[in-house]
Design a protein around this motif. Structure first.
Motif, mmCIF file in Angstrom:
data_model
loop_
_atom_site.group_PDB
_atom_site.id
_atom_site.type_symbol
_atom_site.label_atom_id
_atom_site.label_comp_id
_atom_site.label_asym_id
_atom_site.label_seq_id
_atom_site.Cartn_x
_atom_site.Cartn_y
_atom_site.Cartn_z
ATOM 1 N N ASN A 189 -91.630 -46.255 -18.218
ATOM 2 C CA ASN A 189 -90.805 -45.387 -17.374
ATOM 3 C C ASN A 189 -91.280 -43.937 -17.364
ATOM 4 O OD1 ASN A 189 -89.048 -47.446 -16.595
ATOM 5 N ND2 ASN A 189 -87.745 -47.160 -18.387
ATOM 6 N N ASP A 190 -92.196 -43.591 -18.289
ATOM 7 C CA ASP A 190 -92.767 -42.242 -18.317
ATOM 8 C C ASP A 190 -94.056 -42.131 -17.513
ATOM 9 O OD1 ASP A 190 -90.804 -41.088 -19.898
ATOM 10 O OD2 ASP A 190 -91.797 -41.619 -21.768
ATOM 11 N N GLY B 86 -86.312 -38.470 -23.086
ATOM 12 C CA GLY B 86 -86.209 -39.238 -24.310
ATOM 13 C C GLY B 86 -85.666 -40.625 -23.994
ATOM 14 N N ALA B 87 -86.122 -41.626 -24.716
ATOM 15 C CA ALA B 87 -85.720 -43.000 -24.426
ATOM 16 C C ALA B 87 -85.517 -43.767 -25.725
ATOM 17 C CB ALA B 87 -86.777 -43.702 -23.570
ATOM 18 N N LEU B 88 -84.556 -44.676 -25.686
ATOM 19 C CA LEU B 88 -84.286 -45.595 -26.793
ATOM 20 C C LEU B 88 -84.288 -47.015 -26.245
ATOM 21 C CD1 LEU B 88 -81.321 -43.787 -28.616
ATOM 22 C CD2 LEU B 88 -83.704 -43.886 -29.371
ATOM 23 N N SER C 185 -88.759 -42.844 -28.057
ATOM 24 C CA SER C 185 -89.888 -42.069 -27.537
ATOM 25 C C SER C 185 -89.399 -40.768 -26.914
ATOM 26 C CB SER C 185 -90.677 -42.874 -26.500
ATOM 27 O OG SER C 185 -89.862 -43.207 -25.387
ATOM 28 N N VAL C 186 -90.237 -39.755 -27.014
ATOM 29 C CA VAL C 186 -89.978 -38.451 -26.408
ATOM 30 C C VAL C 186 -91.225 -38.052 -25.637
ATOM 31 C CG1 VAL C 186 -89.446 -36.021 -26.808
ATOM 32 C CG2 VAL C 186 -88.404 -37.760 -28.249
ATOM 33 N N PHE D 168 -94.354 -38.588 -28.205
ATOM 34 C CA PHE D 168 -94.191 -39.120 -29.550
ATOM 35 C C PHE D 168 -93.359 -40.393 -29.474
ATOM 36 C CE2 PHE D 168 -91.538 -39.602 -33.362
ATOM 37 C CZ PHE D 168 -92.535 -39.765 -34.320
ATOM 38 N N THR D 169 -93.811 -41.432 -30.184
ATOM 39 C CA THR D 169 -93.115 -42.714 -30.171
ATOM 40 C C THR D 169 -92.988 -43.237 -31.587
ATOM 41 O OG1 THR D 169 -94.012 -43.251 -27.985
ATOM 42 C CG2 THR D 169 -93.109 -45.065 -29.255
#
Length: 1010
Positions: free
Chosen positions: A231-232, A365-367, A384-385, A406-407
């Motif tokens: 998604n990034d 940011g994602a979880l 992830s950021v 960063f993940t």
């Protein structure tokens, strides 16, 4: 601002200072004055033909270095004079020039333009190029396609969408890896991974997992690419031919995959929230025997082996409990029990973006939390950021782009894949738990498959990818910049095997059976690439020159240890408590790389294009005198649609002939292979740790080389509503770097060196795009691609006398498998009739394996359609592949063995004269070896595994905002929903009975923007 006048008597120095300090203004020194700078602020709104605001429209003041971008509501504000002209442009819309005419407010409506080919900009790595003017072969997939697929790995989103790119998912377990080949397998050593570049930074795709840790993730293949949140991603470009890849030199032999992450856009601050939940399950179960059928065939096999009388002797009941002591009426669908669960994936992503015309930002940011279909509480978690900052000075000279990701991943999985057990466990096997909820060993008569739940396997990884690009325009046509990147990938995993996971009837104790295996690994890399670019145009002639250099260093470490014999399972997490400690792997490597590269692009009259690229590489993986290699390519294109004889054509709107030839290379052999190397064995001699030699000195081997040739034609019809691109390619890889086998008496198994062997890949690719219908309310577009590849070993000096003679044949692909030739079941004997090729009277020698099958796909591709009606849109994409693979006979060809088997084995030989598919049943107890094992690696164990798969379907509805400022999009997506195939195995895409296949998934999602 008041008019400014500079009098000449102040001196030329004053003029120069003023010009430098006010670069936005245009000067015309006449009669001692300078022209007026812009005096007013012009505002307005940009919409489409339906009145919907357009965000992201580029807006510049003609002939001046002033520009901005429209905001989310289509609004803009810019300084301009009353006589200036504003130029509005956006991909998909016709460029519009609007004179200000003294107005303070300007309202603009842009008209959609089907012909956008020249405006589509492709990332070629060190430079960008429009799709219309590219001379190389670059295929791309954008966020509009990636975002509509519920996947956790970027490669999963690419499957089937790109011609010449074959991607296979290794396992349906979260966190598992993928195999990818760009235009086939080039090298005998089997390395086919392309070069991955993430936001300009090389990214290592090789797993740091260990085969000693878990059989669940195939080969320890924990894919590092899972650290990149799909998604990034803004776009993925794949560079294929020499013109596109030669600028990467030795690293581009297997193609280049460029991943570009999303960036902020100018406008009001935008908040986005993306929520989704997915349900996943195995899409296909094998048709296995039920209890009555299984017991009948099992008993028949024992009788055929001559042990029928022992079935009535209670003393031998322990040998076949399924026939004697287990419940003969019991039936368990082990596929449902072991791999029939539902996997859940929940994903939450929040982002904020925006900025001015000069500075844009994005932070997201994602979880993600994903479970498995296996029994037990297992999951994969990822946090992830991603951030991006893009800035350009007001005068447009200085630019800065900073991207950081960063993940953090935590993978808690079982220590083994339950898939094979699901296919082979006896249907009347006992319950897995007793009445007290403990593991049921049924009087020690079976190995409980859920004993693996007592084991633990945990993995934790951290990934950092960061890149900064600084640029400065010394002159309008001269730009200097430098890219500085850093990556770090850290992986820590551990696997415990407690004694409680073993059958107590086998006499296991914690001291004899417990073990702990740990893996601590990391890979760290930095790269600096200064560059200078110059562009100039004289009338109809344009030149674009790029020169740069690369400095890269990579270090890696891996330590795999195993402790055995713990006094108690409670101490199994402490290596210090182990009775013995074994070092399985202990490596520490350093890799240095530097290069000088350049590109010259010449364009004449917008129709004749010549592109020259070159690179000189230096690698620490080669010995003195062999460390440097030269690579380059030439590409040319003729835009014949710009010729006068097609200027007024109503049919052909775009036509281009292009071709390229060049060389790329490879140093992908590992570090220190030219040196004498040693490794720790983990054993001691007289109190001293033992070292064993692992490599022998050979400074003479050098670069592998891949010579690439391509010819292509691209056509557009009816104002580019229909686009057809066709390509033919031939890649020849020589000077193969392989392990040359050595005699055992030398103390080494192989010597790394160059083989005088040539591998050829040829193929034909077609990409088709069409806009079938497009109006204000309804649109329909189609995408199609197909690849017909062919791999061949052209030459291999001394192949007949080498140890490779049993694996390869000159004139055949590298992907062949040599098999026995079977004529089926002999109606008189009931055994498989295997051809004795060498006539020695025995079927045992490799010389009898002369039947050749190729498991590489004969063709592959995809077909997608996008339909839109108002706020409702539907996308569906089919992937197809024509190939051959092992069928279920390759997993077992003898009815009556102890394991369960497909119901097709009921068609077995039972008496003389029977014409059957399978041989006579056997319990596996006969002292005379049968021909069943040969049948499993015969031509009849291979069949067609072609398939057409509904890879993805997405239904989206955009809820009207009603001027609330809140955009809401609801979607329903499906992945791997339907598969059309005649293949009788678990999954034609990944034909294996030991790995969990890719799951069928359904996703419900919600996107909010305000």
């Amino acid at each position: 601002m008041q008019p400014i006048t500079i009098r000449m008597r102040r001196g030329i120095l004053s003029v120069l200072l003023y010009v430098f300090l006010t670069p936005h203004f245009s000067f015309n020194v006449q009669a001692g004055t300078v022209l007026e700078p812009p005096q007013a602020t012009v505002t307005g709104t940009v919409t489409d033909s339906t009145g919907k605001p357009l965000a992201g429209v580029n807006l510049v003041v003609e002939s001046k270095h002033i520009g901005t971008i429209s905001g989310l509501d289509g609004s803009f504000s810019i300084n301009a004079g009353p006589s200036d002209v504003l130029v509005f442009s956006m991909v998909g819309y016709k460029t519009l020039s609007v004179p200000i005419g003294g107005r303070e407010e300007v309202f603009v409506s842009l008209e959609e333009d089907v012909t956008v080919l020249g405006e589509v900009v492709l990332n070629a790595g060190y430079y960008t190029v429009s799709e219309k003017e590219r001379t190389g072969n670059i295929v791309a997939i954008g966020a509009e396609v990636i975002d509509k697929q519920p996947v956790g790995n970027p490669l999963a989103a690419m499957q089937g969408h790109l011609s010449g790119v074959n991607i296979v998912q290794n396992t349906g377990v979260p966190g598992g890896g993928f195999e990818i080949e760009v235009r086939g397998r080039n090298f005998i050593n089997g390395v086919s991974d392309p070069l991955y570049i993430v936001d300009g930074v090389p990214f290592g795709s090789q797993s740091l997992g260990s085969t000693s840790m878990s059989s669940l993730i195939v080969g320890g293949d924990i894919s590092p690419l899972n650290a990149i949140n799909p998604n990034d991603i803004e776009s993925v470009e794949v560079l294929k031919d020499a013109d596109a890849t030669a600028i990467y030199g030795s690293r581009g032999a297997n193609g280049v995959v460029l991943i570009t992450t999303k960036k902020g856009r100018a406008g009001k601050t935008r908040f986005d929230a993306h929520l989704s939940t997915s349900l996943g399950s195995v899409s296909h179960f094998l048709d296995l025997m039920h209890t009555r059928e299984y017991l009948e065939v099992r008993r028949e096999g024992i009788v055929n082996d001559g042990y029928g009388d022992l079935l009535n002797d209670p003393a031998f009941d322990f040998i076949w409990p399924e026939l004697k002591t287990w419940d003969s009426e019991r039936y368990t669908d082990w596929q449902e029990e072991l791999i029939g669960g539902t996997a859940y994936r929940n994903n939450v992503q929040l982002s904020v973006s925006g900025g001015s015309a000069h500075t844009q930002f994005l932070v997201s940011g994602a979880l993600q939390n994903e479970t498995t279909v296996f029994p037990g509480d297992f999951n994969y978690k990822r946090a992830s950021v991603h951030s991006n900052l893009n800035h350009r000075s007001k005068n447009g000279r200085f630019g800065l782009n900073l991207s950081t990701g960063f993940t953090h991943e935590v993978n808690d999985l079982p220590a083994a894949d339950f898939t094979q057990s699901a296919y082979t466990l006896k249907p009347n096997a006992p319950r897995v738990f007793d009445e007290q909820g403990n593991l049921n060993w049924e009087n020690n008569t079976w190995d409980n498959p859920l004993a693996s739940l007592e084991e633990t396997y945990g993995l934790e990884s951290n990934t950092i990818i960061s890149n900064a690009v600084l640029s400065y325009s010394i002159l309008p046509d001269l730009v200097v910049k430098s890219s500085m990147g850093f990556t770090r990938y850290r992986l820590d995993s551990r696997r415990t095997l407690p004694s409680s996971a073993r059958n107590p009837g086998d006499g296991h104790t914690p001291q004899s059976s417990s073990s702990l295996t740990t893996n601590g690994s990391y890979r760290e890399s930095w790269i600096v690439e200064p560059q200078i670019g110059w562009k100039k145009q004289w009338g109809g002639f344009a030149v674009d020159i790029l020169v740069g250099t690369s400095f890269q260093e990579e270090t890696a470490q891996q330590l795999v240890q195993r402790g055995k014999g713990f006094p108690s399972d409670n101490l199994i997490q402490n290596l210090a408590a182990a009775e013995t400690l074994e070092i399985i792997t202990d490596t520490d490597s350093e890799y240095r790389y530097n290069a000088l590269f350049g590109r010259v692009n010449l364009k004449f009259q917008d129709r004749y294009i010549l592109n020259l690229t070159g690179r000189r590489d230096g690698s620490s993986r080669f010995g003195p005198g062999k460390q440097f290699g030269n690579f380059g390519a030439i590409g040319a294109a003729w835009l014949f649609s710009n010729e006068t004889f097609l200027a007024n054509s109503d049919v052909i709107s775009y036509g281009k002939l292009r071709g390229s030839y060049g060389t790329t290379g490879s140093d992908n052999i590992g570090d220190y292979r030219f040196l004498d190397t040693y490794d720790v064995t983990g054993q001691e001699y007289d109190g001293t740790m033992v070292l064993e030699p692992t490599g022998i000195f050979n400074p003479l081997f050098g670069w592998e080389e891949n010579r690439k040739l391509e010819l292509a034609m691209e056509l557009g019809f009816f104002k580019d509503r229909l686009l057809v691109n066709t390509s033919w390619y031939r890649n020849r890889s020589s000077n193969q770097l392989v392990g040359i086998p050595l005699a055992a008496t030398t103390g080494f198994s192989q010597l790394t060196g160059n083989f005088d062997a040539t591998v050829q890949n040829t193929g034909f690719e077609i990409d088709f795009r069409s806009i079938n219908i497009k109006n204000r309310r309804f649109s329909w577009s189609t995408n199609f691609n197909i690849t017909v590849p062919k791999n061949k070993l052209v030459a291999f000096d001394g192949l007949e006398t080498s140890t490779f003679s049993n694996r390869y044949i000159i004139g055949e692909p590298l992907t062949i498998v040599k098999l026995y030739r079977s004529h089926g079941v002999d109606p008189e004997t009931g055994s498989y009739d295997i051809e004795d090729y060498n006539g020695d009277g025995e079927i045992s020698s490799l010389e009898d394996r002369q039947w050749v099958e190729d498991f590489a796909p004969e063709l592959y591709g995809g077909l997608g359609n996008t339909l839109s009606l108002g706020n409702l849109s539907l996308d569906f994409f089919f992937q197809f592949k024509k190939q051959r693979a092992y069928n279920t006979m390759g997993f077992g060809a003898t009815p009556g063995y102890g394991n369960n088997m497909p119901r097709a084995m009921l068609d077995r030989w039972r008496e003389a004269g029977d014409v059957a598919t399978y041989q006579r049943a056997s319990g596996g107890l006969s002292l005379i070896p049968g021909t069943g094992p040969f049948q499993e690696v015969s031509n009849l164990a291979v069949s067609d595994a072609s398939f057409v798969r509904l890879r993805n379907i997405s239904l989206n509805y955009e809820i009207p905002s009603r001027d609330s400022g809140l955009d809401v999009n609801v979607y329903l997506q499906g992945q791997n929903l339907l598969t059309f195939t005649g293949y009788d195995g678990p999954d034609p895409e990944q034909p294996s009975n030991t790995r969990l296949p890719a799951l069928r998934q359904i996703t419900l999602g919600l996107q909010l923007s305000f």
